[in-house]
Design an enzyme around this catalytic site. Structure first.
Site, PDB file in Angstrom:
ATOM      1  N   SER A  63      32.609  40.577  30.002  1.00 47.58           N
ATOM      2  CA  SER A  63      31.362  42.187  30.862  1.00 47.58           C
ATOM      3  C   SER A  63      30.773  42.317  29.696  1.00 47.58           C
ATOM      4  O   SER A  63      30.942  41.798  28.553  1.00 47.58           O
ATOM      5  CB  SER A  63      31.814  42.288  31.616  1.00 47.58           C
ATOM      6  OG  SER A  63      31.149  43.804  30.924  1.00 47.58           O
ATOM      7  N   TYR A  96      38.691  48.427  30.405  1.00 48.70           N
ATOM      8  CA  TYR A  96      38.195  47.648  31.156  1.00 48.70           C
ATOM      9  C   TYR A  96      37.178  46.676  29.785  1.00 48.70           C
ATOM     10  O   TYR A  96      37.428  45.607  30.179  1.00 48.70           O
ATOM     11  CB  TYR A  96      37.109  47.584  32.184  1.00 48.70           C
ATOM     12  CG  TYR A  96      35.512  46.782  32.616  1.00 48.70           C
ATOM     13  CD1 TYR A  96      36.519  45.895  33.869  1.00 48.70           C
ATOM     14  CD2 TYR A  96      34.623  46.914  31.934  1.00 48.70           C
ATOM     15  CE1 TYR A  96      35.598  45.474  34.199  1.00 48.70           C
ATOM     16  CE2 TYR A  96      34.358  45.769  32.944  1.00 48.70           C
ATOM     17  CZ  TYR A  96      34.780  45.045  33.693  1.00 48.70           C
ATOM     18  OH  TYR A  96      33.548  44.111  34.166  1.00 48.70           O
TER      19      TYR A  96
HETATM   20  N1  LIG Z   1      29.413  43.140  39.410  1.00 51.47           N
HETATM   21  C1  LIG Z   1      28.899  43.801  37.640  1.00 51.47           C
HETATM   22  O1  LIG Z   1      27.937  44.466  37.615  1.00 51.47           O
HETATM   23  C2  LIG Z   1      29.834  42.754  36.255  1.00 51.47           C
HETATM   24  C3  LIG Z   1      28.962  42.768  35.313  1.00 51.47           C
HETATM   25  C4  LIG Z   1      30.159  42.209  34.188  1.00 51.47           C
HETATM   26  C5  LIG Z   1      31.050  41.548  34.568  1.00 51.47           C
HETATM   27  N2  LIG Z   1      31.398  41.191  35.505  1.00 51.47           N
HETATM   28  C6  LIG Z   1      32.307  40.896  35.772  1.00 51.47           C
HETATM   29  O2  LIG Z   1      32.360  39.717  36.997  1.00 51.47           O
HETATM   30  C7  LIG Z   1      33.397  39.441  37.838  1.00 51.47           C
HETATM   31  C8  LIG Z   1      33.102  38.974  39.604  1.00 51.47           C
HETATM   32  O3  LIG Z   1      32.855  40.754  39.497  1.00 51.47           O
HETATM   33  P1  LIG Z   1      31.972  40.656  40.779  1.00 51.47           P
HETATM   34  O4  LIG Z   1      31.296  42.174  39.991  1.00 51.47           O
HETATM   35  O5  LIG Z   1      31.398  39.296  41.405  1.00 51.47           O
HETATM   36  O6  LIG Z   1      32.975  41.478  41.746  1.00 51.47           O
HETATM   37  P2  LIG Z   1      33.111  41.474  43.220  1.00 51.47           P
HETATM   38  O7  LIG Z   1      31.733  41.227  44.394  1.00 51.47           O
HETATM   39  O8  LIG Z   1      33.822  43.005  43.609  1.00 51.47           O
HETATM   40  O9  LIG Z   1      33.898  39.674  43.469  1.00 51.47           O
HETATM   41  C9  LIG Z   1      35.520  40.046  43.121  1.00 51.47           C
HETATM   42  C10 LIG Z   1      36.383  39.162  43.527  1.00 51.47           C
HETATM   43  O10 LIG Z   1      37.271  38.508  43.164  1.00 51.47           O
HETATM   44  C11 LIG Z   1      38.226  38.560  43.860  1.00 51.47           C
HETATM   45  N3  LIG Z   1      39.991  39.231  43.046  1.00 51.47           N
HETATM   46  C12 LIG Z   1      39.709  40.718  43.379  1.00 51.47           C
HETATM   47  N4  LIG Z   1      40.942  41.406  42.870  1.00 51.47           N
HETATM   48  C13 LIG Z   1      41.285  39.660  43.233  1.00 51.47           C
HETATM   49  C14 LIG Z   1      42.524  38.943  43.501  1.00 51.47           C
HETATM   50  N5  LIG Z   1      44.158  40.413  42.050  1.00 51.47           N
HETATM   51  N6  LIG Z   1      43.545  38.030  43.239  1.00 51.47           N
HETATM   52  C15 LIG Z   1      42.730  37.445  42.663  1.00 51.47           C
HETATM   53  N7  LIG Z   1      40.988  37.910  43.701  1.00 51.47           N
HETATM   54  C16 LIG Z   1      40.689  38.499  43.414  1.00 51.47           C
HETATM   55  C17 LIG Z   1      37.386  38.832  45.037  1.00 51.47           C
HETATM   56  O11 LIG Z   1      37.947  38.758  46.192  1.00 51.47           O
HETATM   57  P3  LIG Z   1      39.458  39.416  47.026  1.00 51.47           P
HETATM   58  O12 LIG Z   1      39.803  40.659  47.222  1.00 51.47           O
HETATM   59  O13 LIG Z   1      39.632  38.463  48.594  1.00 51.47           O
HETATM   60  O14 LIG Z   1      41.051  38.693  46.150  1.00 51.47           O
HETATM   61  C18 LIG Z   1      36.144  38.796  45.186  1.00 51.47           C
HETATM   62  O15 LIG Z   1      36.257  37.472  46.110  1.00 51.47           O
HETATM   63  C19 LIG Z   1      34.417  40.062  37.458  1.00 51.47           C
HETATM   64  O16 LIG Z   1      35.534  39.352  36.461  1.00 51.47           O
HETATM   65  C20 LIG Z   1      33.838  41.495  36.766  1.00 51.47           C
HETATM   66  O17 LIG Z   1      34.555  42.298  35.826  1.00 51.47           O
HETATM   67  C21 LIG Z   1      31.199  42.242  36.867  1.00 51.47           C
END
Ligand SMILES: NC(=O)c1ccc[n+]([C@@H]2O[C@H](COP(=O)([O-])OP(=O)(O)OC[C@H]3O[C@@H](n4cnc5c(N)ncnc54)[C@H](OP(=O)(O)O)[C@@H]3O)[C@@H](O)[C@H]2O)c1
Length: 257
Positions: free
Chosen positions: A138, A148
């Site tokens: 991130s 984080y």
């Molecule tokens: N959204 C943003 O603004 C942003 C910005 C920068 C970086 N990121 C990074 O991008 C990545 C994806 O985030 P996202 O924004 O796409 O989030 P999201 O929409 O909340 O999706 C999270 C995914 O991770 C899975 N997950 C969560 N905890 C888990 C666990 N303990 N074991 C296995 N699977 C797990 C969830 O499925 P289940 O709940 O079914 O397990 C879901 O498929 C993360 O690493 C986040 O830190 C996000």
């Protein structure tokens, strides 16, 4: 035909990786905790693109879950060519507002799972002389932002360090550092997003397209979108103290929740 394993494939960025890689003809191993959602996703991607999509239910905050995925990554019979370490989450609030157990779970999912899955994937990849790993970090890695940001800084340093160690082996590693992306992330964490200006939001499909293009160019760090490239360049010039004051509030405790 190559196979990609995506953690956190059912929502947000992981789902965007799954859509794009399936459309490009890759077979998939889909990893998350919610089996029903994984099965629906696998069926949909198989029907749409004719690819094989395996479902692997695993909670990456547990040793059992991590081991289930490392076992799959170690398979010589059904090798994984591309690993996307994407699963992650946010904790709402500043340090001491967040229970210690939640902070430790974050380190397990963002750091320990990424370490163990990367290690399990790159060993057979190095033997085959090809493969790729994308570790989702991130832009929070580059600004003072509690556990984080610290966990994502680890992801960037670790990934670029291993990429250097494996240079010339045919195995590519890249850290992906997006800004704010419209996904389920903030809602799941109970974080308000009203104080994040519209122009700061990125589209998950565009982030994935930029990331895969950067991976194919051999980059070890991808910051998708010129807006964030400029912001991160400018952030290097701002004193850390001032930067901390600006960035510790956005999307965390302050503002409407
Ligand atoms: N959204 C943003 O603004 C942003 C910005 C920068 C970086 N990121 C990074 O991008 C990545 C994806 O985030 P996202 O924004 O796409 O989030 P999201 O929409 O909340 O999706 C999270 C995914 O991770 C899975 N997950 C969560 N905890 C888990 C666990 N303990 N074991 C296995 N699977 C797990 C969830 O499925 P289940 O709940 O079914 O397990 C879901 O498929 C993360 O690493 C986040 O830190 C996000």
């Amino acid at each position: 035909m190559t196979t990609a394993l995506i953690t956190g494939s059912t929502a947000g960025l992981g789902a965007a990786f799954a859509r794009r890689l399936a459309a490009d003809g890759h077979d998939l191993v889909l990893v998350a905790r919610d089996t029903k959602r994984l099965r629906e996703q696998a069926t949909e991607l198989h029907d749409l693109h004719g690819i094989e999509a395996e479902v692997l239910t695993a909670d990456l905050s547990t040793d059992t879950g991590i081991e289930a995925v490392t076992d799959r990554l170690g398979s010589r019979r059904n090798p994984v060519d591309l690993l996307i370490n994407n699963a992650g989450f946010g904790n709402k609030g500043r340090f001491l507002d967040v229970p210690m157990a939640d902070e430790l779970t974050m380190l397990k999912v963002h750091c320990e799972a990424v370490l163990r899955l990367t290690s399990a994937a790159v060993e057979p990849m190095r033997e085959r002389g090809r493969g790729g790993v994308v570790n989702v970090a991130s832009v929070a890695a580059f600004v003072p932002r509690g556990t984080y940001g610290a966990s994502k800084a680890w992801v960037v340093q670790f990934t670029q360090g291993v990429a250097k160690d494996l240079a010339g082996s045919g195995v590519r590693l890249m850290a992906l550092a997006p800004g704010f992306v419209r996904t389920e992330f903030h809602q799941r964490a109970g974080m308000g997003t009203d104080n994040i200006p519209n122009w700061m939001w990125l589209d998950a499909d565009n982030v994935v397209a930029a990331a895969l293009a950067d991976l194919s160019r051999g980059k070890t760090l991808s910051i998708p979108d010129p807006r964030y490239k400029t912001l991160m360049g400018a952030a290097k010039l701002v004193p850390r103290g001032l930067l901390g004051g600006l960035t510790s509030r956005t999307g965390r405790k302050y503002g409407p929740q």
